[in-house]
Write a protein that holds these residues in place. Structure first.
Motif, short mmCIF file in Angstrom:
data_model
loop_
_atom_site.label_atom_id
_atom_site.label_comp_id
_atom_site.label_asym_id
_atom_site.label_seq_id
_atom_site.Cartn_x
_atom_site.Cartn_y
_atom_site.Cartn_z
N PHE A 13 1.77 -51.44 27.40
CA PHE A 13 1.73 -50.02 27.08
C PHE A 13 2.85 -49.23 27.74
O PHE A 13 3.04 -48.05 27.45
N ASP A 14 3.61 -49.87 28.63
CA ASP A 14 4.77 -49.19 29.19
C ASP A 14 5.75 -48.78 28.10
O ASP A 14 6.46 -47.78 28.23
N ILE A 15 5.79 -49.56 27.04
CA ILE A 15 6.74 -49.27 25.96
C ILE A 15 6.44 -47.93 25.31
O ILE A 15 7.34 -47.19 24.91
N PHE A 16 5.14 -47.58 25.22
CA PHE A 16 4.78 -46.30 24.62
C PHE A 16 5.13 -45.14 25.54
O PHE A 16 5.44 -44.05 25.07
N THR A 17 5.09 -45.38 26.85
CA THR A 17 5.54 -44.35 27.79
C THR A 17 7.02 -44.09 27.61
O THR A 17 7.47 -42.94 27.59
N TYR A 18 7.80 -45.17 27.47
CA TYR A 18 9.23 -45.02 27.24
C TYR A 18 9.48 -44.22 25.97
O TYR A 18 10.33 -43.33 25.93
N ARG A 19 8.75 -44.54 24.93
CA ARG A 19 8.96 -43.87 23.65
C ARG A 19 8.61 -42.39 23.75
O ARG A 19 9.31 -41.54 23.19
N ARG A 20 7.53 -42.06 24.46
CA ARG A 20 7.14 -40.66 24.59
C ARG A 20 8.19 -39.86 25.35
O ARG A 20 8.50 -38.72 25.00
N ILE A 21 8.75 -40.47 26.39
CA ILE A 21 9.79 -39.78 27.16
C ILE A 21 11.03 -39.58 26.29
O ILE A 21 11.65 -38.51 26.29
N ARG A 22 11.40 -40.60 25.54
CA ARG A 22 12.57 -40.48 24.66
C ARG A 22 12.37 -39.38 23.63
O ARG A 22 13.28 -38.59 23.36
N ARG A 23 11.17 -39.32 23.06
CA ARG A 23 10.89 -38.28 22.07
C ARG A 23 10.92 -36.90 22.70
O ARG A 23 11.44 -35.94 22.10
N ALA A 24 10.35 -36.78 23.88
CA ALA A 24 10.34 -35.49 24.56
C ALA A 24 11.77 -35.00 24.80
O ALA A 24 12.09 -33.83 24.56
N ILE A 25 12.64 -35.90 25.26
CA ILE A 25 14.04 -35.55 25.48
C ILE A 25 14.69 -35.13 24.16
O ILE A 25 15.43 -34.14 24.09
N GLY A 26 14.42 -35.88 23.10
CA GLY A 26 15.00 -35.56 21.80
C GLY A 26 14.55 -34.22 21.26
O GLY A 26 15.36 -33.42 20.79
N TYR A 27 13.25 -33.96 21.35
CA TYR A 27 12.73 -32.68 20.85
C TYR A 27 13.28 -31.50 21.65
O TYR A 27 13.60 -30.45 21.08
N LEU A 28 13.41 -31.66 22.95
CA LEU A 28 13.95 -30.59 23.78
C LEU A 28 15.40 -30.30 23.41
O LEU A 28 15.82 -29.14 23.34
N GLY A 29 16.18 -31.36 23.20
CA GLY A 29 17.59 -31.18 22.85
C GLY A 29 17.77 -30.42 21.54
O GLY A 29 18.62 -29.54 21.43
N ILE A 30 16.96 -30.77 20.55
CA ILE A 30 17.07 -30.11 19.25
C ILE A 30 16.52 -28.69 19.28
O ILE A 30 17.05 -27.77 18.64
N SER A 31 15.44 -28.49 20.04
CA SER A 31 14.77 -27.19 20.03
C SER A 31 15.53 -26.11 20.79
O SER A 31 15.40 -24.92 20.46
N LEU A 32 16.33 -26.48 21.80
CA LEU A 32 17.01 -25.46 22.60
C LEU A 32 17.87 -24.52 21.76
O LEU A 32 17.67 -23.29 21.80
N PRO A 33 18.85 -25.00 20.98
CA PRO A 33 19.65 -24.05 20.19
C PRO A 33 18.82 -23.35 19.11
O PRO A 33 19.09 -22.18 18.79
N LEU A 34 17.83 -24.04 18.55
CA LEU A 34 17.01 -23.43 17.51
C LEU A 34 16.24 -22.24 18.07
O LEU A 34 16.22 -21.15 17.46
N PHE A 35 15.57 -22.43 19.20
CA PHE A 35 14.79 -21.35 19.79
C PHE A 35 15.68 -20.16 20.17
O PHE A 35 15.33 -19.01 19.92
N LEU A 36 16.82 -20.45 20.78
CA LEU A 36 17.70 -19.37 21.22
C LEU A 36 18.20 -18.54 20.04
O LEU A 36 18.21 -17.31 20.10
#
Length: 248
Positions: A13-36
């Motif tokens: 299940f460590d693999i799912f933790t890695y995936r969640r962190i990767r997704r969180a980083i990805g969503y934050l990167g995309i959302s920053l300019p959109l929100f601003l």
């Protein structure tokens, strides 16, 4: 993968933790300019569109700018990638440095238009070299993000021999995202100097962040990894998709 007492493979299940962190980083990167940008269009926030993402530090949207970057930085530092003898492929080292750079961009702002105004920052100085330090952090951050996409994310399939590979194969996406980041970083000062069009810096910074976020979302398998998507992106054919953790 781990083994149970009967020698049967069970999901690590460590693999799912890695995936969640990767997704969180990805969503934050995309959302920053959109929100601003979107919030700049809403009168309630009393914020005009800024010439660059960094300029939002001096607006009512500063908390979104600094908070998102700090979150990205902490996730990158917390993300424990895999070591490699080569510095250019050392996932763990590169993400740690990138995380520190992201926090540096958030805490050391770009120079204000008016140095006489009160500047709220962790370094209580009103000197121009802090602005250059901010640009240095930002440039190094984007260069590291491009390096991760091009040189590290592609390791998982570098020995893949199955053919034919889809044009949407994950390695093609990672390289496209990485080179998009590099082009955007070059175009930021070039377009500003040539004054190509209004908000050019903001546009190219947003493009770099979209590319960065996309690479991390694909790496986190945000679209899933089964069926047609799994075959096209990851050449995954098993009913329950698995991956080689140490190649990720």
């Amino acid at each position: 993968m781990k083994l149970d007492l009967n020698g049967i493979k069970i999901e690590n299940f460590d693999i799912f933790t890695y995936r969640r962190i990767r997704r969180a980083i990805g969503y934050l990167g995309i959302s920053l300019p959109l929100f601003l940008v979107v919030f700049s269009l809403i009168p309630f926030f009393e914020t005009q569109m800024q010439p660059s993402i960094s300029d939002y530090y001096y607006t009512n949207l500063r908390d979104i700018f600094t908070g998102t970057l700090c979150a990205v930085g902490l996730f990158l530092i917390r993300y424990k990638g895999h070591g490699n003898a080569s510095f250019w492929k050392n996932d763990n080292l590169l993400t740690n440095i990138a995380g520190i750079m992201a926090i540096g961009v958030a805490l050391v702002p770009t120079n204000p238009d008016d140095f006489s105004q009160k500047i709220y920052t962790i370094i209580p100085l009103t000197v121009k070299w802090l602005g250059w330090l901010h640009y240095g952090f930002a440039a190094l951050l984007f260069l590291l993000l491009a390096l991760l996409a091009i040189n590290v994310f592609t390791i998982g399939q570098e020995n893949e021999t199955r053919e034919p590979k889809s044009i949407l194969n994950e390695n093609n996406i990672y390289r496209t995202c990485g080179y998009t980041i590099l082009v955007a970083v070059i175009m930021v000062p070039l377009s500003a100097g040539l004054k190509l069009f209004s908000y050019s810096t903001l546009v190219f910074e947003a493009l770099a962040l979209f590319a960065f976020g996309t690479a991390w979302l694909i790496k986190g398998r945000a679209l899933g990894d089964q069926g047609k998507i799994g075959q096209k992106l990851y050449q995954e054919n098993n009913p329950v998709a698995t991956e080689k953790v140490f190649e990720e």
